[in-house]
Design an enzyme around this catalytic site. Sequence first.
Site, mmCIF file in Angstrom:
data_model
loop_
_atom_site.group_PDB
_atom_site.id
_atom_site.type_symbol
_atom_site.label_atom_id
_atom_site.label_comp_id
_atom_site.label_asym_id
_atom_site.label_seq_id
_atom_site.Cartn_x
_atom_site.Cartn_y
_atom_site.Cartn_z
ATOM 1 N N GLN A 121 0.828 -1.217 0.000
ATOM 2 C CA GLN A 121 0.000 0.000 0.000
ATOM 3 C C GLN A 121 0.856 1.259 0.000
ATOM 4 O O GLN A 121 1.864 1.333 0.724
ATOM 5 C CB GLN A 121 -0.910 0.032 1.228
ATOM 6 C CG GLN A 121 -2.113 -0.879 1.125
ATOM 7 C CD GLN A 121 -3.139 -0.609 2.218
ATOM 8 O OE1 GLN A 121 -2.789 -0.294 3.349
ATOM 9 N NE2 GLN A 121 -4.411 -0.746 1.884
ATOM 10 N N TYR A 128 -8.320 9.482 3.796
ATOM 11 C CA TYR A 128 -6.904 9.839 3.733
ATOM 12 C C TYR A 128 -6.677 10.801 2.559
ATOM 13 O O TYR A 128 -7.618 11.182 1.866
ATOM 14 C CB TYR A 128 -6.042 8.573 3.651
ATOM 15 C CG TYR A 128 -6.188 7.725 4.909
ATOM 16 C CD1 TYR A 128 -5.921 8.272 6.159
ATOM 17 C CD2 TYR A 128 -6.642 6.411 4.850
ATOM 18 C CE1 TYR A 128 -6.086 7.528 7.322
ATOM 19 C CE2 TYR A 128 -6.810 5.652 6.019
ATOM 20 C CZ TYR A 128 -6.528 6.219 7.241
ATOM 21 O OH TYR A 128 -6.698 5.495 8.389
ATOM 22 N N ALA A 173 -8.454 -19.645 29.397
ATOM 23 C CA ALA A 173 -7.063 -19.933 29.771
ATOM 24 C C ALA A 173 -6.826 -21.438 29.822
ATOM 25 O O ALA A 173 -5.863 -21.959 29.246
ATOM 26 C CB ALA A 173 -6.744 -19.307 31.130
ATOM 27 N N GLN A 191 -16.326 -17.175 32.046
ATOM 28 C CA GLN A 191 -17.052 -15.901 31.951
ATOM 29 C C GLN A 191 -17.556 -15.579 30.545
ATOM 30 O O GLN A 191 -18.443 -14.748 30.374
ATOM 31 C CB GLN A 191 -16.152 -14.759 32.403
ATOM 32 C CG GLN A 191 -15.964 -14.682 33.899
ATOM 33 C CD GLN A 191 -15.075 -13.502 34.256
ATOM 34 O OE1 GLN A 191 -15.325 -12.369 33.882
ATOM 35 N NE2 GLN A 191 -14.014 -13.778 34.990
#
Length: 691
Positions: free
Chosen positions: A141, A213, A437, A464
């Site tokens: 790029q 950009y 984990a 979780q």
Amino acid sequence: MAVAEKAPRRPPPRTVELWNHVPDDSNPLGVRSGARPAMSAAFPNLFRPLQIGGVVVKNRIVSSGHDTVMAEDGLVSDQLVAYHEARAEGGVGLIIMQVAGVHESARYTYHVLMATDASCIPGYRRVAETVHPHGCKLFGQLFHPGREVMESQDGSAPVALAPSAVPNERFHVMPRELTLGLIGEIVAGYGYAAGLLKEAGLDGVEVVASHGYLPSQFLSPKVNIREDCYGGSFENRLRFLREVVAAVRAAVGPDFVVGVRISADELEEDGLSAEESLAACRALDADGSVDYLSVTLGTSATLAGSDHIVPPMSEPIAYTVPHAARVKAAVSVPVFAAGRINQPQDAERVLAAGGADAVIMNRALICDPRMPALAEQGLVDDIRACIACNQACIGHFHAGYPISCIQHPETGRELTYGRRIPAPVSREVMVVGGGPAGLKAAAVAAERGHRVVLYEAKGRVGGQVLLAERLPERQEFGGAVTNLASEARRAGVKIVTNTFVDAAFVRTQGPDVAIVATGAKPRHAPMEILGKPTVLDAWQVIAGASVPAGRVVVADWNGDWVGVGLARMLAEHGHSVTLAVNGYYAAASLQQYVRDAHLKALALTGVTIEPLLRLFGADDDSVYFQHVLTKKPVVVENVVALVLAQGHVSDDALVAEIAECGLEVVGIGDCLAPRSVEEAVLEGLVAGSDV
Ligand SMILES: Cc1cc2nc3c(=O)[nH]c(=O)nc-3n(C[C@H](O)[C@H](O)[C@H](O)COP(=O)(O)O)c2cc1C
Ligand code: SF4
């Protein structure tokens, strides 16, 4: 209204219906576990070669330009070579390397890759020589950010250059208007950089005219208010991009691939509109100077616009494809589509429906570099699907660290963890805890040749994550557990659920080593309680505990997904919600695009956000806080319930108990110190590699 007894399971990720003639079947290929379809039957379009200019790409899967933060002193590093090698080895057809500055004023971060002199050639050449033997093509790029300067090299704000002195909203940059002399210098810089990349052995270059950009700043009539030959009419505003493409073409000749990346719509007030973007694409195509167009959405210039640069899981799968399809219908060159195309099935559907000629699967490859090879072999169930959490990829980029993946911490660490090193001796490894984990540690240890048994106290593995996936627009998070659990099973790990492990149990099993990943429990911060207020913790509410109707206060300590997710969940169930956070704003710990999605939803659901508050206490109808700066009390009244999102405390007792028995033991993840899935999986990798 009370929260429902059981939080409803969320629907699977939405898919944009571009391909109406393809049945909307979540398993369109009829792939079932154990039934491995032949490659050609499953993905006839995905693995069809694509001619781009003078280059033939072996399949339609593209790793698009992404700043890895792996450049060193502006040059390609060993780590960057290893990173791309892993993807080339995994079967991707085309890698487009990250943005490279074409002029000194293009340094938008302190770590940007540069292509302003010949010192860049050896590094690029190494990448080309590494990926080519795998049949992978390599483009680079060419980049100038214009006013989109994020940071400087030394902490002082640099002078940003843009078509006009029009400020950017997101980074608060007021640029300096480019002189004609500097415009000429920058245009020449694009050409010079293209020549360097060609000399390095790349197969093509891509001009980054997307995301607000520099080239797109020239195109936008609101950002470009010049009155000379570069401003005003559409033709004038297109002049810069045309000159850039012409300079690049002149430098590389007719046979080298030259592409342009463009936002089909910047989706912002001062951004490039869909009509003007399409007109630019048509004009470039008519000029005959570009070999392909890579279509994306959004702009770096605003918060909402930038969210489309790396869309979070709140955006539907392949939602940008209708925009790419519009461009494809208007031009003769191949068109790439980018944005949440993260499974080969989705990619195949995009291609089959004619939505694009090639699919960018950027995070899909960050998450699983072997995805193309697995898809080609029909092993779709073995692919680790990206969940668009944005945490370790673009999240690391924004924080200035080399990119990685929360599900696959080997990404960005290829030099250290790229290959599994077989264990010198096969050992009995006991893993306690089936969260991220434990699953990762078990998988890695088993892949290295150990005999591994993982024990989980609950009926399901996941820890979780099983709670996280119940929160609004977080349902894809559950995919992390599906992926990690199948990694462990494939590696031969024996998973035993509904088994609580204590030191006595460990002694009876007598493993050579125990890895303890027992996670954490909700933290109940010290607070003053008067009367009998309803105080619940986050886990209870997410799991479906009843919350009385009325105003609820969520007291958030961590600024992660829990506080904002709960506030949204409660508001969607009809509560009036106040989210009190101890930082400057809500969801401060989340990656910006993810945070934006939550803040937008909180604003739309009428949640009141109170910043800079530390929880102090509660009585029957009020919650008391202390302002963290003034130290003065702040009271929220008429409250029916207080929900605590006060972080977690380690559940680590087993580590010490096992150590006391004289057994080798290591604690990892939240059990060591409560953090996020990213650290849990990384520590699983390290522990599994070390035993
Ligand atoms: C860490 C990271 C850095 C990125 N940097 C660039 C970049 O240098 N140039 C660019 O054109 N796009 C960049 N992007 C956007 C990607 O090219 C791509 O369009 C985006 O990830 C959406 O595709 P996906 O949904 O397949 O991930 C970046 C994305 C990520 C995740
Ligand atoms: S960190 Fe999250 S979004 Fe990024 S590649 Fe990994 S799974 Fe995908």
